[in-house]
Design an enzyme around this catalytic site. Structure first.
Site, short mmCIF file in Angstrom:
data_model
loop_
_atom_site.label_atom_id
_atom_site.label_comp_id
_atom_site.label_asym_id
_atom_site.label_seq_id
_atom_site.Cartn_x
_atom_site.Cartn_y
_atom_site.Cartn_z
N ASP A 61 0.82 -1.20 0.00
CA ASP A 61 0.00 0.00 0.00
C ASP A 61 0.86 1.26 0.00
O ASP A 61 2.02 1.24 0.43
CB ASP A 61 -0.91 0.02 1.23
CG ASP A 61 -2.20 -0.77 1.02
OD1 ASP A 61 -2.43 -1.23 -0.11
OD2 ASP A 61 -2.96 -0.91 1.99
N LYS A 110 -3.33 2.61 -2.06
CA LYS A 110 -4.60 2.74 -1.33
C LYS A 110 -4.47 3.94 -0.41
O LYS A 110 -3.83 3.88 0.63
CB LYS A 110 -4.90 1.49 -0.50
CG LYS A 110 -5.44 0.32 -1.30
CD LYS A 110 -6.87 0.56 -1.70
CE LYS A 110 -7.39 -0.60 -2.54
NZ LYS A 110 -8.73 -0.29 -3.07
N MET A 165 -9.46 8.84 9.01
CA MET A 165 -10.03 9.34 7.75
C MET A 165 -11.11 10.39 7.99
O MET A 165 -12.16 10.40 7.35
CB MET A 165 -10.59 8.17 6.92
CG MET A 165 -9.53 7.14 6.53
SD MET A 165 -10.21 5.60 5.87
CE MET A 165 -10.75 4.77 7.37
#
Length: 262
Positions: A42, A64, A177
């Site tokens: 990633d 990602k 996030m």
């Protein structure tokens, strides 16, 4: 007794690469990375971690990162299955921990459905490392008897957290996030009864060389984040435990409660 096809089949390890600092890798993760024939890596994995890969291993970058163009999840899952069926030991290397907002549960289910053996090797999640890096414990006998790890970016609009309920828990909130939706999160928590004076920390790129942090209050969070220019990947920590932050940071919060970046 295994058939010849089963004996020749490889396996997959879902490996947590930790939050950024290569020294935070577990020994088990280092051993798996060294054994790997193929590594699917990633974007958030520190490139220095790949120094542990053996000569000749194939390294495939499968980006990602929230808000950026990403390799389709379905492609990654098909690739892991194909490489394992070809007899390879595949390491799926993820930032943080594969089972904390890392889609590890989804990937494990797809691999098991395809008859592929799967190992899980945990990593230190940024939700733990980010607050710790500036002296913030997630629990404290005086201020918080628990912590909740929650995403600020649900898979669908209906899958977003119940911010009203979280506002009333009295526990430390650790939000992954959440930068892009910080105003929406702030308004929902305030509407749920969370005081505007609640201390908040935002830690960007925790434990890496580019780490930066902001300490503010819930009432000032959106404006402070805009002024600080901190972006993803960042962890947002909300709760009185933020009062334990390194004294040079928190002293500035009490003296200048509007906004502080560092």
């Amino acid at each position: 007794m295994k058939t010849q096809d089963q004996a020749a089949q490889g396996k997959v390890a879902l490996v947590g690469a930790g939050p950024g600092d290569p020294e935070l890798l577990t020994l088990k993760a280092v051993k798996a990375i060294f054994r790997a024939d193929v590594l699917l890596v990633d974007d958030l994995v520190n490139p220095d971690i790949l120094d542990h890969a053996r000569f000749g291993a194939r390294i495939i970058h499968v980006g990602k990162r929230g808000g950026c163009q990403s390799t389709p999840q379905e492609f990654i899952e098909r690739l892991m299955i194909a490489e394992a069926r070809a007899g390879h030991f595949v390491v799926r290397l993820k930032g943080g921990d594969p089972f904390i907002f890392g889609r590890g549960g989804e990937e494990r289910a797809h691999l098991l459905d395809a008859g592929i053996e799967v190992d899980i090797i945990n990593g230190i999640s940024s939700g733990l490392a980010a607050p710790s890096s500036i002296g913030i414990p997630l629990t404290h006998r005086d201020w918080s008897q628990g912590a909740v790890f929650v995403t600020g970016h649900g898979k669908t609009a209906d899958a977003n957290p119940d911010w009203d309920a979280l506002a009333k828990l009295g526990m430390t909130l650790v939000i992954y996030m959440g930068v892009a939706r910080c105003r929406e999160i702030q308004q929902a928590l305030l509407a749920g009864g969370k005081p505007a004076s609640t201390p908040v920390a935002v830690v960007h790129a925790a434990t890496s060389g580019s780490q930066a942090q902001l300490i503010t209050t819930l009432g000032d969070l959106p404006a402070a984040l805009t002024e600080s220019r901190l972006a993803s990947p960042s962890i947002i920590v909300i709760g009185d435990v933020v009062r334990c932050a390194s004294q040079d940071l928190f002293h500035r919060l009490t003296a200048e409660p509007d906004r502080i970046a560092g």
